[in-house]
Design a protein around this motif. Structure first.
Motif: not given
Length: 352
Positions: A72-75, A242-248, A306-310, A322-327
């Motif tokens: 996992l990347p930085e939280a 809905a998976y947002m890896p940077h946000f755990r 960019d943060y991302i929703l997968l 199937m993904q979405m950009k998160i800002i």
């Protein structure tokens, strides 16, 4: 291809027949020529056990060194630190237990190898030993489970305290749509049976619900840093996740029901882009893309983090896309962006 498969099958059949012939020959050997391991065989097997032990340790260390970057990347959420600590402690415990148990297993396999004239000494039972190797795993696992439940309870504490932002994540094959509650921060009622593409009602909002008129529907997710966000998730067709890896953060999107998840972003997109590890990854990626461009390979535009929703459930043939950009941005920038968006009421009015 057919010819290749035919030849491969014939080769495999020939090998099978050959092996069966060997088995038949072995079965005809006299007892004194049977394949019973002698002292030399046992000694060699003991050394091989040691060699395999070294291989296990080496491949484990190599995997951590080589592939740790794929973890996992930085939280970037308030609860991410506790989540990562729990995973780190679990990894450390597993590594220590593996090192000790595998070391003892292979050592005793060699020390007590079979030897001619040597009789094995064994204990039918040992209550003290049984108690020790039962109670220690029980305590360790109970501790991890209790810590995990405590962390999960904190993460899933979805409430309206601290004035959370309410956002809906709507999943369908094969894209995401986000819906904001508008000025009143309240989502209007919705149902997939009310979807009306002709009148721009792509999420099935109840047009008779006054809370729906100021809802904002977008294809790019913006979040204010430092503010709690309560997500409500729906699916139009099949099971998504809905998976947002940077946000755990990860939660299933189930047709016919609303699931929820909550977190507080702590690092803006711009701040994350300045992170040395992220900057190094961007540099490496763009170097690879430049090398591909020189060879005429497409999709070589410079990449920016960019943060991302997968979607983390295999939901069909285009699941990978199937993904979405998160800002994540400051509260001020978020307010400017949300003010520039068109409400659902105005969208429907313009479509009629």
């Amino acid at each position: 291809m057919t010819a290749f498969l035919t030849i491969a099958i014939l080769v495999l059949v020939a090998i099978a027949i050959w092996q069966m012939t060997k088995i038949f020959e072995f079965s005809q050997l006299r007892a004194e020529n049977s394949q019973v391991a002698n002292d030399t065989d046992n000694k060699n097997n003991g050394y091989l056990m040691f060699a395999f032990l070294i291989f296990i340790y080496a491949i484990t260390i190599f995997s951590f060194w080589k592939y740790a970057k794929f973890l996992l990347p930085e939280a970037a959420s308030a609860h991410g630190g506790e989540y990562d600590n729990l995973m780190l402690v679990s990894f450390v415990i597993i590594f220590i237990v593996q090192t000790l148990t595998q070391g003892l297993l292979h050592y005793f396999s060699f020390k007590y190898r079979g030897e001619k004239g040597k009789k094995a000494l064994f204990y039918a039972d040992n209550d003290r030993l049984e108690f020790i190797w039962t109670i220690i795993p029980v305590i360790v696992l109970a501790g991890l489970i209790l810590w995990g439940l405590y962390a999960w309870t904190n993460i899933m504490d979805i409430n309206d305290e601290d004035d959370p932002l309410i956002v809906e994540l709507y999943a369908q094959q094969f894209n995401w749509t986000a819906r904001y509650g508008g000025a009143d921060n309240v989502l209007g009622d919705a149902n997939v049976r009310m979807i009306d593409i002709d009148n721009a009602n792509v999420l099935g909002l109840d047009v008779s619900d006054p809370n729906a008129s100021d809802d904002i529907i977008v294809k790019e997710l913006h979040l204010p840093v430092g503010r709690k966000v309560n997500f409500k998730m729906r699916s139009q067709d099949v099971l998504h996740s809905a998976y947002m890896p940077h946000f755990r953060a990860q939660m299933n999107c189930v047709p016919g029901m609303i699931t929820q998840f909550s977190f507080t972003p702590t690092i803006t997109t711009e701040e994350m882009r300045k992170n040395p590890d992220v900057a190094a990854k961007v540099k490496r990626t763009n170097k690879i893309r430049a090398e591909k461009a020189a060879k005429g390979i497409p999709n070589t535009d410079p990449w920016e983090f960019d943060y991302i929703l997968l979607c983390n459930k295999i939901c069909g043939k285009s699941h990978y896309n199937m993904q979405m950009k998160i800002i994540v941005e400051s509260e001020e920038d978020y307010n400017k962006w949300i003010a520039s968006q068109q409400t659902f009421g105005k969208t429907v009015a313009s479509a009629q």
